[in-house]
Design a protein around this motif. Structure first.
Motif, short mmCIF file in Angstrom:
data_model
loop_
_atom_site.label_atom_id
_atom_site.label_comp_id
_atom_site.label_asym_id
_atom_site.label_seq_id
_atom_site.Cartn_x
_atom_site.Cartn_y
_atom_site.Cartn_z
N UNK A 4 0.87 -1.17 0.00
CA UNK A 4 0.00 0.00 0.00
C UNK A 4 0.90 1.23 0.00
N UNK A 5 0.63 2.14 -0.91
CA UNK A 5 1.47 3.32 -1.05
C UNK A 5 0.59 4.56 -1.20
N UNK A 6 0.99 5.66 -0.56
CA UNK A 6 0.22 6.89 -0.68
C UNK A 6 0.45 7.50 -2.05
N UNK A 7 -0.64 7.75 -2.77
CA UNK A 7 -0.58 8.29 -4.12
C UNK A 7 -1.02 9.75 -4.09
N UNK A 8 -0.12 10.66 -4.37
CA UNK A 8 -0.46 12.08 -4.34
C UNK A 8 -1.58 12.41 -5.33
N UNK A 49 15.17 5.31 -2.37
CA UNK A 49 16.00 4.12 -2.26
C UNK A 49 15.25 3.01 -1.51
N UNK A 50 14.60 3.38 -0.41
CA UNK A 50 13.81 2.42 0.36
C UNK A 50 12.67 1.85 -0.50
N UNK A 51 12.03 2.71 -1.28
CA UNK A 51 10.94 2.26 -2.14
C UNK A 51 11.43 1.25 -3.17
N UNK A 52 12.54 1.58 -3.85
CA UNK A 52 13.05 0.65 -4.86
C UNK A 52 13.45 -0.69 -4.22
N UNK A 53 14.15 -0.63 -3.09
CA UNK A 53 14.60 -1.86 -2.45
C UNK A 53 13.44 -2.66 -1.86
N UNK A 313 8.47 8.63 9.40
CA UNK A 313 7.80 8.29 8.15
C UNK A 313 8.14 9.31 7.08
N UNK A 314 8.33 8.85 5.87
CA UNK A 314 8.76 9.74 4.79
C UNK A 314 7.76 10.84 4.48
N UNK A 315 6.49 10.66 4.87
CA UNK A 315 5.47 11.68 4.58
C UNK A 315 5.27 12.65 5.74
N UNK A 364 6.90 -2.90 5.51
CA UNK A 364 7.20 -2.23 4.26
C UNK A 364 5.93 -1.98 3.45
N UNK A 365 5.02 -2.95 3.47
CA UNK A 365 3.78 -2.82 2.69
C UNK A 365 2.85 -1.78 3.27
N UNK A 366 3.09 -1.37 4.51
CA UNK A 366 2.30 -0.32 5.15
C UNK A 366 2.88 1.04 4.80
N UNK A 367 2.86 1.37 3.51
CA UNK A 367 3.34 2.67 3.03
C UNK A 367 4.76 2.96 3.52
N UNK A 368 5.64 1.95 3.39
CA UNK A 368 7.06 2.08 3.73
C UNK A 368 7.26 2.52 5.18
#
Length: 464
Positions: A4-8, A49-53, A313-315, A364-368
């Motif tokens: 799951x990822x937050x989509x702007x 980087x975290x997202x790609x990995x 958190x990145x956001x 990771x699946x919880x929006x990184x």
């Protein structure tokens, strides 16, 4: 569970579903290479980087591309002030391309220090001029662009929906970002933007190219559209950047890309929040630039900064201070020393491994959620299982976290092995109530510059 990822673009978390199950395409906005990157810039690249990995850890193949802006990036979108590249070249008495190469090299040196994976495709803007010209020609042909005052502009009035990523209303939109920005009178609409310059308000531009629109150079936004389509195709899975890229840069990318292609272009827009200091948003314009090298000069391990970023958190906005970095470095060194002290000579408990590997993937699946992922690392260290299983789990987690938790410090492997052996002998002596021997080992290590710390998770060490 799925990623799951937050989509702007939708303003909510969404289940990630790539265009192609076999390959994820990912584009990340690169630096404008006129100065050193500050640690606020690099927080965004740590997130990417975290997202790609994460994608790779979850079993996806990833093709990632990044641009390098080495031409035509003005101090504002309204053609105000100097070109950043030209200004830096004048200041340092070098050519624009010399400046670009120097700061590009420094940028990727910072990547290495922070364990950020370099994208397999790194594309300087100056090497893709033909691609921009091709796109601009089609936009003119289809009525999405117009020529005025020697420049080519994108006509935002041709779009049914321009503010895809934001909640802007046109009547409330400010022209530029500062009171000093002049309105560009060549524009039909205040939201229009330049695709190609032949006329500009500053007096010189070193890099220019012949085009059907005249001798000139591309606008900033067209770079990412041209490079991403050229190298990643007409359907993009993920586009990343900092929140300051949302408007106007990414908004304009969507406008020109979809007008050129004639269809929906990118499914997921992922943005990292600002790093602040005590005065507010960190930037190159506020005094001395705080770089990775600055941290090293002050005695910090760059990976302590990565650890600090992963704790948040990145956001969410993160405020940087040296006390907060001190705390992160202490926790990071303690964690790393504990991991290095684990034995690796027992059989892996597959049931425990699979259970905690699944938990890590769920973080990771919880929006990184890297903060929860780090908490899980400490939880693994406390497990009632053998140390080889703990080591294997943390070693695999580190494929994403990239904190070098299983790599020796700056001294040799042999030196660390000797220290760990002595720690083990001391622990055995304490278990046998031979406190005299235990104290001797501690004192011997202290004379070697090794400070022991007894914790609930075990004994760790650090060097003076």
């Amino acid at each position: 569970m799925s990623l799951m990822i937050y989509n702007t673009a939708s303003h909510k978390e969404e289940e990630f579903k790539p265009w192609n199950d076999k390959l994820v395409t990912m584009y990340t906005c690169g630096p404008t290479v006129y100065h050193f990157a500050h640690i606020g810039n690099l927080r965004t690249y740590i997130m990417e980087d975290i997202l790609e990995k994460t994608l790779r850890y979850l079993g996806y193949n990833v093709k990632r591309c990044m641009n390098i802006t080495d031409v035509g990036h003005l101090t504002s979108d309204a053609d105000s002030g100097d070109d950043k590249m030209v200004s830096s070249a004048k200041k340092e008495h070098k050519t624009v391309l010399e400046i670009a190469k120097f700061y590009t090299d420094k940028f990727f040196e910072d990547f290495e220090k922070l364990n950020i994976k370099k994208p397999e495709l790194v594309c300087p803007a100056t090497q893709n001029i033909d691609e921009y010209i091709k796109i601009i020609e089609k936009l003119l042909e289809n009525g999405y662009a117009y020529e005025a005052g020697g420049n080519v502009y994108f006509d935002t009035s041709k779009l049914d929906k321009y503010y895809v990523l934001t909640n802007h209303e046109e009547e409330n939109l400010l022209e530029g970002v500062r009171d000093s920005v002049d309105v560009d009178t060549n524009k039909k609409n205040k939201t229009d933007f330049v695709l190609w310059f032949t006329k500009s308000k500053f007096d010189s531009q070193d890099l220019k190219w012949e085009s059907p629109f005249g001798l000139g150079y591309p606008g900033w936004h067209i770079e990412c559209t041209g490079i991403s389509i050229k190298y990643l195709g007409e359907h993009l899975d993920i586009h990343c950047g900092g929140v300051d890229n949302i408007f106007p840069h990414h908004t304009n990318e969507i406008a020109q890309s979809e007008s050129f292609l004639g269809h929906h272009w990118c499914n997921y827009w992922v943005h990292g929040e600002h790093l602040n200091d005590e005065s507010g948003k960190m930037s190159k314009s506020h005094g001395k630039t705080l770089t990775v090298d600055t941290l090293v000069e002050n005695g910090y391990d760059p990976l302590s900064y990565r650890f600090l970023c992963l704790q948040s958190h990145y956001r969410k906005q993160l405020t940087f201070s040296y006390p907060s970095l001190d705390g992160a470095e202490t926790a990071y060194k303690k964690l790393k020393n504990r991991v290095l002290s684990l034995k690796k000579d027992e059989e892996i408990d597959n049931d425990v491994y699979n259970k905690y590997d699944l938990k890590f993937k769920e973080c990771l699946e919880d929006d990184l959620n890297t903060a929860n992922a780090l908490t899980l690392v400490f939880e693994v260290l406390k497990l009632d299982t053998n140390e080889s299983t703990k080591y294997k789990l943390i070693s695999d987690f580190d494929k994403v976290l990239s904190l070098s938790l299983t790599e020796s410090n700056n001294t040799s492997d042999e030196s660390n092995e000797e220290i760990l052996k002595l720690i083990e002998e001391r622990n055995e002596a304490k278990k046998n109530k031979n406190y005299e021997l235990a104290d001797k080992i501690r004192n011997d290590l202290l004379e070697m510059g090794i400070i022991l710390k007894d914790t609930r998770e075990g004994t760790t060490f650090e060097r003076k």
